[in-house]
Design a protein around this motif. Structure first.
Motif, PDB file in Angstrom:
ATOM      1  N   ARG A   4      -1.560  -6.008 -16.368  1.00 23.27           N
ATOM      2  CA  ARG A   4      -2.096  -7.190 -17.038  1.00 23.27           C
ATOM      3  C   ARG A   4      -1.249  -8.435 -16.768  1.00 23.27           C
ATOM      4  NH1 ARG A   4      -0.074  -4.041 -21.325  1.00 23.27           N
ATOM      5  NH2 ARG A   4       1.767  -4.941 -22.361  1.00 23.27           N
ATOM      6  N   GLU A   5      -0.033  -8.235 -16.274  1.00 22.07           N
ATOM      7  CA  GLU A   5       0.854  -9.356 -15.959  1.00 22.07           C
ATOM      8  C   GLU A   5       0.786  -9.767 -14.485  1.00 22.07           C
ATOM      9  OE1 GLU A   5       4.348  -8.188 -19.192  1.00 22.07           O
ATOM     10  OE2 GLU A   5       4.336  -7.216 -17.222  1.00 22.07           O
ATOM     11  N   LEU A   6      -0.069  -9.106 -13.732  1.00 16.70           N
ATOM     12  CA  LEU A   6      -0.167  -9.353 -12.301  1.00 16.70           C
ATOM     13  C   LEU A   6      -1.476 -10.053 -11.960  1.00 16.70           C
ATOM     14  CD1 LEU A   6       1.077  -5.867 -11.034  1.00 16.70           C
ATOM     15  CD2 LEU A   6       2.398  -7.986 -11.122  1.00 16.70           C
ATOM     16  N   SER A   7      -1.434 -10.884 -10.935  1.00 18.53           N
ATOM     17  CA  SER A   7      -2.650 -11.535 -10.451  1.00 18.53           C
ATOM     18  C   SER A   7      -3.492 -10.547  -9.649  1.00 18.53           C
ATOM     19  CB  SER A   7      -2.280 -12.720  -9.560  1.00 18.53           C
ATOM     20  OG  SER A   7      -1.688 -12.254  -8.350  1.00 18.53           O
ATOM     21  N   GLY A   8      -4.723 -10.949  -9.314  1.00 15.97           N
ATOM     22  CA  GLY A   8      -5.575 -10.086  -8.509  1.00 15.97           C
ATOM     23  C   GLY A   8      -4.946  -9.758  -7.167  1.00 15.97           C
ATOM     24  N   GLY A   9      -4.336 -10.753  -6.533  1.00 18.34           N
ATOM     25  CA  GLY A   9      -3.673 -10.508  -5.258  1.00 18.34           C
ATOM     26  C   GLY A   9      -2.491  -9.563  -5.384  1.00 18.34           C
ATOM     27  N   GLU A  10      -1.733  -9.689  -6.481  1.00 16.92           N
ATOM     28  CA  GLU A  10      -0.603  -8.785  -6.702  1.00 16.92           C
ATOM     29  C   GLU A  10      -1.081  -7.365  -6.976  1.00 16.92           C
ATOM     30  OE1 GLU A  10       2.839 -11.737  -8.529  1.00 16.92           O
ATOM     31  OE2 GLU A  10       1.215 -11.070  -9.833  1.00 16.92           O
ATOM     32  N   LEU A  11      -2.164  -7.231  -7.730  1.00 10.82           N
ATOM     33  CA  LEU A  11      -2.715  -5.895  -7.977  1.00 10.82           C
ATOM     34  C   LEU A  11      -3.168  -5.250  -6.668  1.00 10.82           C
ATOM     35  CD1 LEU A  11      -4.822  -6.543 -11.201  1.00 10.82           C
ATOM     36  CD2 LEU A  11      -2.794  -5.097 -11.020  1.00 10.82           C
ATOM     37  N   GLN A  12      -3.736  -6.052  -5.793  1.00  9.69           N
ATOM     38  CA  GLN A  12      -4.173  -5.505  -4.508  1.00  9.69           C
ATOM     39  C   GLN A  12      -2.975  -5.017  -3.704  1.00  9.69           C
ATOM     40  OE1 GLN A  12      -7.108  -7.834  -2.521  1.00  9.69           O
ATOM     41  NE2 GLN A  12      -7.831  -5.995  -1.513  1.00  9.69           N
ATOM     42  N   ARG A  13      -1.887  -5.748  -3.769  1.00  9.82           N
ATOM     43  CA  ARG A  13      -0.686  -5.326  -3.038  1.00  9.82           C
ATOM     44  C   ARG A  13      -0.060  -4.068  -3.646  1.00  9.82           C
ATOM     45  NH1 ARG A  13       2.751 -10.663  -2.614  1.00  9.82           N
ATOM     46  NH2 ARG A  13       1.270 -11.507  -4.115  1.00  9.82           N
ATOM     47  N   VAL A  14      -0.157  -3.925  -4.971  1.00  6.96           N
ATOM     48  CA  VAL A  14       0.284  -2.676  -5.597  1.00  6.96           C
ATOM     49  C   VAL A  14      -0.547  -1.509  -5.064  1.00  6.96           C
ATOM     50  CG1 VAL A  14       0.378  -1.373  -7.764  1.00  6.96           C
ATOM     51  CG2 VAL A  14       1.185  -3.731  -7.704  1.00  6.96           C
ATOM     52  N   ALA A  15      -1.846  -1.705  -4.985  1.00  7.64           N
ATOM     53  CA  ALA A  15      -2.729  -0.648  -4.481  1.00  7.64           C
ATOM     54  C   ALA A  15      -2.403  -0.297  -3.035  1.00  7.64           C
ATOM     55  CB  ALA A  15      -4.186  -1.085  -4.607  1.00  7.64           C
ATOM     56  N   ILE A  16      -2.095  -1.306  -2.234  1.00  8.38           N
ATOM     57  CA  ILE A  16      -1.754  -1.068  -0.832  1.00  8.38           C
ATOM     58  C   ILE A  16      -0.419  -0.333  -0.724  1.00  8.38           C
ATOM     59  CG2 ILE A  16      -1.088  -2.234   1.312  1.00  8.38           C
ATOM     60  CD1 ILE A  16      -3.228  -4.386   0.516  1.00  8.38           C
ATOM     61  N   ALA A  17       0.559  -0.753  -1.519  1.00 12.94           N
ATOM     62  CA  ALA A  17       1.858  -0.082  -1.503  1.00 12.94           C
ATOM     63  C   ALA A  17       1.719   1.376  -1.921  1.00 12.94           C
ATOM     64  CB  ALA A  17       2.833  -0.815  -2.430  1.00 12.94           C
ATOM     65  N   ARG A  18       0.900   1.638  -2.917  1.00 17.01           N
ATOM     66  CA  ARG A  18       0.677   3.017  -3.377  1.00 17.01           C
ATOM     67  C   ARG A  18       0.031   3.859  -2.279  1.00 17.01           C
ATOM     68  NH1 ARG A  18      -3.155   3.420  -8.391  1.00 17.01           N
ATOM     69  NH2 ARG A  18      -4.587   2.729  -6.766  1.00 17.01           N
ATOM     70  N   ALA A  19      -0.845   3.238  -1.497  1.00 14.99           N
ATOM     71  CA  ALA A  19      -1.510   3.964  -0.420  1.00 14.99           C
ATOM     72  C   ALA A  19      -0.567   4.314   0.721  1.00 14.99           C
ATOM     73  CB  ALA A  19      -2.681   3.135   0.116  1.00 14.99           C
ATOM     74  N   LEU A  20       0.509   3.549   0.870  1.00  9.57           N
ATOM     75  CA  LEU A  20       1.406   3.729   2.011  1.00  9.57           C
ATOM     76  C   LEU A  20       2.689   4.485   1.681  1.00  9.57           C
ATOM     77  CD1 LEU A  20       1.213   0.145   3.608  1.00  9.57           C
ATOM     78  CD2 LEU A  20      -0.126   2.170   4.208  1.00  9.57           C
ATOM     79  N   VAL A  21       3.041   4.579   0.407  1.00 14.85           N
ATOM     80  CA  VAL A  21       4.386   5.010   0.040  1.00 14.85           C
ATOM     81  C   VAL A  21       4.698   6.430   0.487  1.00 14.85           C
ATOM     82  CG1 VAL A  21       3.759   5.856  -2.273  1.00 14.85           C
ATOM     83  CG2 VAL A  21       6.076   4.960  -1.852  1.00 14.85           C
ATOM     84  N   HIS A  22       3.703   7.314   0.550  1.00 15.87           N
ATOM     85  CA  HIS A  22       3.964   8.709   0.912  1.00 15.87           C
ATOM     86  C   HIS A  22       3.737   8.974   2.407  1.00 15.87           C
ATOM     87  CE1 HIS A  22      -0.271   8.365   0.055  1.00 15.87           C
ATOM     88  NE2 HIS A  22      -0.539   9.584   0.462  1.00 15.87           N
ATOM     89  N   GLN A  23       3.630   7.894   3.181  1.00 19.39           N
ATOM     90  CA  GLN A  23       3.493   7.990   4.641  1.00 19.39           C
ATOM     91  C   GLN A  23       2.351   8.927   5.043  1.00 19.39           C
ATOM     92  OE1 GLN A  23       7.489   9.154   5.781  1.00 19.39           O
ATOM     93  NE2 GLN A  23       8.223   7.051   5.687  1.00 19.39           N
ATOM     94  N   PRO A  24       1.137   8.568   4.642  1.00 13.52           N
ATOM     95  CA  PRO A  24      -0.014   9.451   4.901  1.00 13.52           C
ATOM     96  C   PRO A  24      -0.389   9.492   6.372  1.00 13.52           C
ATOM     97  CG  PRO A  24      -0.768   7.356   4.045  1.00 13.52           C
ATOM     98  CD  PRO A  24       0.735   7.326   3.954  1.00 13.52           C
ATOM     99  N   ARG A  25      -1.154  10.504   6.728  1.00 13.92           N
ATOM    100  CA  ARG A  25      -1.675  10.631   8.094  1.00 13.92           C
ATOM    101  C   ARG A  25      -2.895   9.747   8.309  1.00 13.92           C
ATOM    102  NH1 ARG A  25      -0.953  12.235  12.474  1.00 13.92           N
ATOM    103  NH2 ARG A  25      -2.437  13.922  12.777  1.00 13.92           N
ATOM    104  N   LEU A  26      -3.605   9.413   7.229  1.00 14.83           N
ATOM    105  CA  LEU A  26      -4.818   8.609   7.314  1.00 14.83           C
ATOM    106  C   LEU A  26      -4.839   7.619   6.163  1.00 14.83           C
ATOM    107  CD1 LEU A  26      -7.703   8.065   8.473  1.00 14.83           C
ATOM    108  CD2 LEU A  26      -8.527   9.862   6.913  1.00 14.83           C
ATOM    109  N   VAL A  27      -5.082   6.348   6.488  1.00 12.83           N
ATOM    110  CA  VAL A  27      -5.248   5.314   5.470  1.00 12.83           C
ATOM    111  C   VAL A  27      -6.691   4.833   5.518  1.00 12.83           C
ATOM    112  CG1 VAL A  27      -4.557   3.027   4.672  1.00 12.83           C
ATOM    113  CG2 VAL A  27      -2.851   4.579   5.628  1.00 12.83           C
ATOM    114  N   LEU A  28      -7.350   4.853   4.360  1.00  9.72           N
ATOM    115  CA  LEU A  28      -8.720   4.385   4.219  1.00  9.72           C
ATOM    116  C   LEU A  28      -8.701   3.168   3.305  1.00  9.72           C
ATOM    117  CD1 LEU A  28     -10.162   7.931   3.642  1.00  9.72           C
ATOM    118  CD2 LEU A  28     -10.573   6.552   5.680  1.00  9.72           C
ATOM    119  N   ALA A  29      -9.120   2.023   3.829  1.00  6.99           N
ATOM    120  CA  ALA A  29      -8.968   0.765   3.102  1.00  6.99           C
ATOM    121  C   ALA A  29     -10.307   0.033   3.025  1.00  6.99           C
ATOM    122  CB  ALA A  29      -7.923  -0.110   3.787  1.00  6.99           C
TER     123      ALA A  29
END
Length: 228
Positions: A139-164
Motif C-alpha cells: 500500500r506504500e508503493l506506486s503501481g510502477g514499484e509494485l510491478q518491479r516487486v513482481a518482476i524481482a519475485r519472478a527472477l529471484v530464484h533464477q528460473p529456467r523460464l520467465v513468463l511476463a
C-alpha cells in the motif's frame, strides 16, 4: 526448452469462442520471444497454458522435457515453483508482506537456506531499482514499484523460464528498458527462456524474435506493422 505444438483453446459460456487455434511455438534456452496481438487475441491465455496453469483442448505443451498436459496438479505445481517465474498484469503481491518478503517467497518455497535469502533478495531489489524500499508494504508503493516487486519475485530464484504479461506496462521508458535488459541478462547468463506478451513495439524490439498472435496462430511480426 519450451514447445507448443498445435495448441488450441476455447471457452464455453453464453458466447462460446475459440481463443487459440493451432498455435505452434519453439522457445530455446537463452532466447527472448515477444508475443504481440490485439486485445482479446489470447496472449494471456497463451502464457497461462505455457505455465501449465490451464490445459489446452488440443495439442501438446512440453517444457524442459516434461509434457505439461499430462502432469498431475502436484507435479505441475513443482515445475512452476522450481523452474518458472511469472510477471502478471495484476502483480499478485501479498498485501501484508513487505517488498522484500514478497520477493523472498519463491526462495523459501524452494527450500533455500534462510541465511542465504537476504543476499539474493537484496541483489534483485537493487537490480530493479528498489534499493531502500525493502521494508515498504504494497500500500506504500506506486503501481510502477509494485510491478518491479513482481518482476524481482519472478527472477529471484533464477528460473529456467520467465513468463511476463505486459511486464513494463506501469513503468516509465528508462525503467522499462532497464527491466528488459535484466530479463535479457537472465536469459543469456542462466540459459533461461523469456516469453513476454506486450502491446509495446519498443518492448518487443528488445526481444530476439517478435510473433503476432492471430486467429490462425502465431505469425512472424513485421517491423512497422503496428504496436497492437
Amino acid at each position: 526448452m519450451l514447445t507448443l505444438a498445435n495448441v488450441s483453446k476455447h471457452y464455453d459460456g453464453t458466447a462460446p469462442r475459440n481463443v487459440l487455434r493451432g498455435v505452434n511455438l519453439e522457445l530455446g534456452s537463452g532466447e527472448c520471444v515477444a508475443i504481440m496481438g490485439e486485445s482479446g487475441a489470447g496472449k494471456s491465455t497463451l502464457l497461462n497454458l505455457a505455465a501449465g496453469l490451464d490445459r489446452p483442448d488440443a495439442g501438446r505443451i512440453v517444457f524442459d522435457g516434461h509434457d505439461l498436459t499430462t502432469l498431475d496438479d502436484d507435479a505441475g505445481t513443482l515445475q512452476r515453483r522450481q523452474k518458472m517465474g511469472f510477471v502478471f498484469q495484476a502483480f499478485h503481491v501479498l498485501p501484508n508482506l513487505t517488498a522484500a518478503q514478497n520477493i523472498a517467497l519463491p526462495l523459501l518455497l524452494n527450500g533455500l537456506r534462510a541465511k542465504d535469502v537476504p543476499a539474493r533478495v537484496s541483489f534483485v531489489l537493487q537490480a530493479v531499482g528498489l534499493g531502500g524500499r525493502e521494508h515498504a508494504l504494497p500500500r506504500e508503493l506506486s503501481g510502477g514499484e509494485l510491478q518491479r516487486v513482481a518482476i524481482a519475485r519472478a527472477l529471484v530464484h533464477q528460473p529456467r523460464l520467465v513468463l511476463a504479461d505486459e511486464p513494463t506496462g506501469n513503468l516509465d521508458h528508462d525503467t522499462a528498458m532497464r527491466i528488459l535488459a535484466l530479463l535479457r541478462d537472465l536469459a543469456q547468463k542462466n540459459g533461461a527462456g523469456v516469453l513476454l506478451a506486450t502491446h509495446s513495439a519498443a518492448v518487443a524490439a528488445a526481444a530476439d524474435r517478435v510473433l503476432r498472435l492471430t486467429p490462425d496462430g502465431l505469425q512472424p511480426h513485421a517491423p512497422g506493422a503496428g504496436g497492437a
